[in-house]
Design a protein around this motif. Structure first.
Motif, PDB file in Angstrom:
ATOM      1  N   PHE A  47      20.424  46.865  35.550  1.00 60.98           N
ATOM      2  CA  PHE A  47      19.339  47.662  34.988  1.00 60.98           C
ATOM      3  C   PHE A  47      18.116  47.574  35.901  1.00 60.98           C
ATOM      4  O   PHE A  47      17.488  48.588  36.226  1.00 60.98           O
ATOM      5  CB  PHE A  47      19.020  47.144  33.587  1.00 60.98           C
ATOM      6  CG  PHE A  47      17.782  47.725  32.978  1.00 60.98           C
ATOM      7  CD1 PHE A  47      17.779  49.015  32.508  1.00 60.98           C
ATOM      8  CD2 PHE A  47      16.627  46.966  32.892  1.00 60.98           C
ATOM      9  CE1 PHE A  47      16.640  49.550  31.940  1.00 60.98           C
ATOM     10  CE2 PHE A  47      15.483  47.499  32.327  1.00 60.98           C
ATOM     11  CZ  PHE A  47      15.487  48.804  31.866  1.00 60.98           C
ATOM     12  N   LEU A  48      17.808  46.345  36.338  1.00 63.90           N
ATOM     13  CA  LEU A  48      16.658  46.173  37.226  1.00 63.90           C
ATOM     14  C   LEU A  48      16.889  46.898  38.542  1.00 63.90           C
ATOM     15  O   LEU A  48      15.990  47.503  39.102  1.00 63.90           O
ATOM     16  CB  LEU A  48      16.400  44.688  37.485  1.00 63.90           C
ATOM     17  CG  LEU A  48      15.940  43.868  36.283  1.00 63.90           C
ATOM     18  CD1 LEU A  48      15.784  42.418  36.666  1.00 63.90           C
ATOM     19  CD2 LEU A  48      14.630  44.398  35.745  1.00 63.90           C
ATOM     20  N   ALA A  49      18.132  46.819  39.030  1.00 59.46           N
ATOM     21  CA  ALA A  49      18.416  47.413  40.334  1.00 59.46           C
ATOM     22  C   ALA A  49      18.400  48.934  40.249  1.00 59.46           C
ATOM     23  O   ALA A  49      17.846  49.602  41.116  1.00 59.46           O
ATOM     24  CB  ALA A  49      19.753  46.910  40.851  1.00 59.46           C
ATOM     25  N   MET A  50      19.019  49.505  39.223  1.00 60.69           N
ATOM     26  CA  MET A  50      19.212  50.956  39.181  1.00 60.69           C
ATOM     27  C   MET A  50      18.052  51.678  38.505  1.00 60.69           C
ATOM     28  O   MET A  50      17.631  52.734  38.941  1.00 60.69           O
ATOM     29  CB  MET A  50      20.501  51.305  38.418  1.00 60.69           C
ATOM     30  CG  MET A  50      21.737  50.655  38.960  1.00 60.69           C
ATOM     31  SD  MET A  50      22.058  51.100  40.660  1.00 60.69           S
ATOM     32  CE  MET A  50      22.383  52.833  40.468  1.00 60.69           C
ATOM     33  N   SER A  67      14.015  49.581  39.802  1.00 61.76           N
ATOM     34  CA  SER A  67      13.766  49.960  41.188  1.00 61.76           C
ATOM     35  C   SER A  67      14.686  51.137  41.438  1.00 61.76           C
ATOM     36  O   SER A  67      15.318  51.643  40.529  1.00 61.76           O
ATOM     37  CB  SER A  67      14.102  48.815  42.129  1.00 61.76           C
ATOM     38  OG  SER A  67      15.479  48.663  42.220  1.00 61.76           O
TER      39      SER A  67
END
Lengths: 273, 157, 259
Positions: B23-26, B29
């Motif tokens: 979730f943080l990656a996609m 950010s």
């Protein structure tokens, strides 16, 4: 297991052992021979480092001088691997039992087998049940250690110490804090196991009566030295005043009843000022 | 606690942690627009790069197509040597494109904008962009503005 | 004068000794790693007690921290008419700092203290000594699985914290205060960088996981085996871990985001 060493050789030979903790000298030149196949008791007042002695024999502590040979091997010169090999042949019964609290009785007894052997689960099950049967707790195999009484915990620990069929078992204060029945059971068990499995046993204790009843040989240590040694009957009627006081449990004698202090009158006078 | 329950709960925990990470990656950010590794590098020389930094964006028509991957200094020509890493999907940029250093907003961060040229050869790994325009330094602009005002004033007299 | 110098020296030597023992322990824990691989069941059980049992406190805290950030950020940003950047502010502060740091502080309080107490009690009840006499290395069998469980769990917990925090911020900002949905996410995605922000946060949480678990295990293993000793060691675990996390966070931030 090859019996490379002459069986007449004592199983444990301690020579000139010195050990101190901080500034306190605990052993100051101790010589002890533990014969094979016998029950040897090491007795002395509380605080003489009897437990420390067992830890020294087990290689958990290092002496500052002197040697300890177990089955002909100098235990403090062994590498880690050889030390662990040797420890597999030693059992130790801790005062508290030292059972692993997060697994049940069966798994506790099976633990050394699972760690050190490749036996099949059914084989392990048989061995564990046999050992539990020997200490009379086969029915308690599903209990957790917290559900056991102190005496039962010690018996489970005894089964665990026995499960690898060691050459010797060391008992650390096995009788302390037991009710008369569990005490009787333990006394019986220690003697019976020693004779049935050709073990050598070392008992460290200050419970004179019980220990003297099953020991073949008694060492009395105090102030870092061996005071006297011999068969228990001889010790009971020893010539040495100190030994007699200890073995017969007299309140006053060479070990004074009073902790060293200024004269009572002087203390009281000071308090009133 | 049974072994199986422990296994299931640990599995759920790890899955939840990984989902949170993705979730943080996609979502938080933007994984897709920050491609790295693949792509090609070109060099551009500037007299003055202002406050351009490594990882500053490289854009074309406002779309980010890469990032600044290295900033060096040429000791002979006293120029800044900027290496741009451009993502491999943008491989048809004419080699006479014009690289300018812009500022996002009045005081925002600086980035490189590419204006396409007319050549039919394209930039490749190791190419050099020869047409560059340095960063506008605010003090210089103000200085020039005042200077020209002063000159105007002189001519009126 | 000389006496106080000697006392200072003694304290110094004591600290150095502890540090040395701590590093030796860490080394021994790592040496035990190959031994752990065939016994993943042990690791699983520890991840359960270190990680799974911390999920609730971490998630709830993350959600609320995010909601507070959304609220405070909105009031400040709206003064400049910049409430569209609320997403950036919430996500950046969570992913870079608050996620790893607050999760590590909670981890030290929840899991670290439990580890210290457990190991300390195992020492006090002679279980560690007993393992040694059964020819089982207690470091390998007891400490190594717990260490790696902490090391693995911490980044997952920090990621959970940050993700729930962002959702909490979105819930307050987008849902209650009327910041535009699209602007919230788009600004966030444009400004938050996977490498610079997310990866650095993950690296931080790995470091914090290592340090917190290490401190907790060392304090337990090195404690005085009495009930007082265990309680002191537990307190020390929380205090030392928290200080270490905050100090290391400063150093790591300076290294990662400093130019």
């Amino acid at each position: 297991m090859t019996e490379s060493v002459d069986t007449q050789e004592p199983l444990v030979r301690i020579r000139g052992l010195r050990f101190s903790r901080g500034n306190r000298v605990i052993f100051d030149g101790v010589d002890i021979d533990i014969p094979r196949g016998k029950v040897t008791a090491i007795m002395g007042p509380s605080g003489t480092g009897k437990t420390t002695l067992l830890k020294l024999i087990g290689g958990q502590l290092r002496p500052s001088a002197g040697t300890i040979h177990v089955d002909g091997q100098d235990i403090h010169r062994l590498g880690n691997r050889a030390l662990y090999q040797l420890r597999m042949r030693m059992g130790m019964l801790f005062q508290s039992g030292a059972l692993l609290t997060d697994i049940n009785v069966f798994d506790n007894v099976a633990y050394p087998l699972r760690e050190h052997t490749d036996l099949s689960p059914s084989m392990i099950r048989k061995l564990v049940l046999l050992k539990l049967e020997a200490v009379g707790l086969r029915g308690a195999r599903d209990l957790m250690p917290s559900e056991l009484s102190g005496g039962m915990a010690r018996r489970v620990a005894l089964a665990r110490a026995m499960v690898l069929d060691p050459m010797m078992i060391m008992y650390d204060e096995p009788f302390t804090g037991q009710d008369p029945i569990s005490m009787g059971i333990l006394v019986e068990l220690i003697r019976a196991l020693n004779d049935a499995s050709r073990l050598s046993s070392i008992i460290v204790s200050h419970d004179v009566q019980e220990t003297a009843a099953i020991a073949d040989l008694v060492y009395v240590i105090s102030d870092g030295k061996v005071i006297e040694s011999g068969p228990p009957e001889a010790m009971m009627n020893s010539d040495t005043e100190w030994t007699r006081q200890f073995m017969q449990g007299l309140a006053d004698g060479p070990v004074p009843f009073h902790y060293p202090a200024a004269a009572l009158e002087q203390d009281l006078l000071e308090a009133s000022c | 606690m049974h072994n199986r329950t422990v296994e299931i709960l640990v599995g759920a925990f790890m899955a939840a942690g990984l989902v949170a990470f993705f979730f943080l990656a996609m979502q938080v950010s933007n994984l897709s627009s920050s491609g790295n590794g693949d792509g090609y590098e070109v060099i551009a020389r500037f007299d003055n790069i202002g406050s351009l930094k490594v990882r500053s964006p490289v854009t074309m028509a406002g779309v980010r197509i890469g990032r600044v991957s290295e900033i060096g200094f040429d000791r002979r020509t006293y120029e800044a040597v900027v290496t741009l890493r451009i993502e491999s999907e943008y491989n048809v940029i004419p080699d006479d494109s014009f690289a300018k250093i812009f500022t996002a907003g009045l005081l925002g961060e600086q980035y490189i904008g590419l204006d396409p040229g007319g050549s039919d050869k394209f930039l490749q790994q190791g190419s050099e962009i020869s047409l560059t325009q340095s960063a506008l330094v605010l003090e210089e602009i103000i200085g020039q503005f005042l200077f020209s005002k002063a000159e105007e004033g002189d001519s009126f007299e | 004068m000389l006496d106080s110098l000697a006392r200072l020296g003694r304290v110094g030597i004591g600290v150095l000794e502890r540090l040395g023992r701590g590093h030796l322990l860490l080394l021994a824990i790592f040496v035990g790693l190959p031994d752990l691989l065939p016994r993943l069941g042990l690791l699983l059980r520890q991840i359960y007690s270190v990680g799974v049992l911390s999920v609730l406190i971490i998630s709830v805290s993350g959600l609320f921290v995010g909601m507070v950030l959304g609220l405070q950020g909105y009031y400040i940003l709206s003064q400049f008419g910049a409430e569209q950047t609320l997403g950036v502010m919430v996500a950046a502060s969570l992913v870079r700092e608050l996620g790893p740091v607050v999760a590590a502080l909670l981890f030290a309080g929840r899991a670290g203290s439990a580890l210290t107490a457990e190991i300390g009690l195992m020492k006090a009840t002679e279980q560690l000594s007993g393992l040694e006499m059964m020819a089982v290395d207690p470091v390998r069998r007891v400490l190594t699985p717990r260490f790696f469980a902490g090391f693995i769990s911490m980044p997952l917990l920090a990621a959970l914290f940050s993700a729930l925090g962002v959702l909490g911020g979105y819930f307050v900002g987008g849902g209650l205060l009327g910041v535009d949905d699209g602007a919230f996410w788009a600004q966030m995605q444009a400004k938050i960088d996977l490498h610079e922000d997310v990866y650095n946060g993950v690296i931080k949480s790995f470091v914090f996981g290592l340090v917190c678990t290490w401190i907790a295990l060392f304090q337990g293993y090195d404690c005085v085996p009495t009930s007082e000793g265990v309680s002191r060691a537990t307190t020390r675990t929380v205090v030392h871990s928290s200080l270490a996390v905050l100090g290391l966070d400063f150093i790591l931030t300076a290294l990662m985001f400093g130019e």
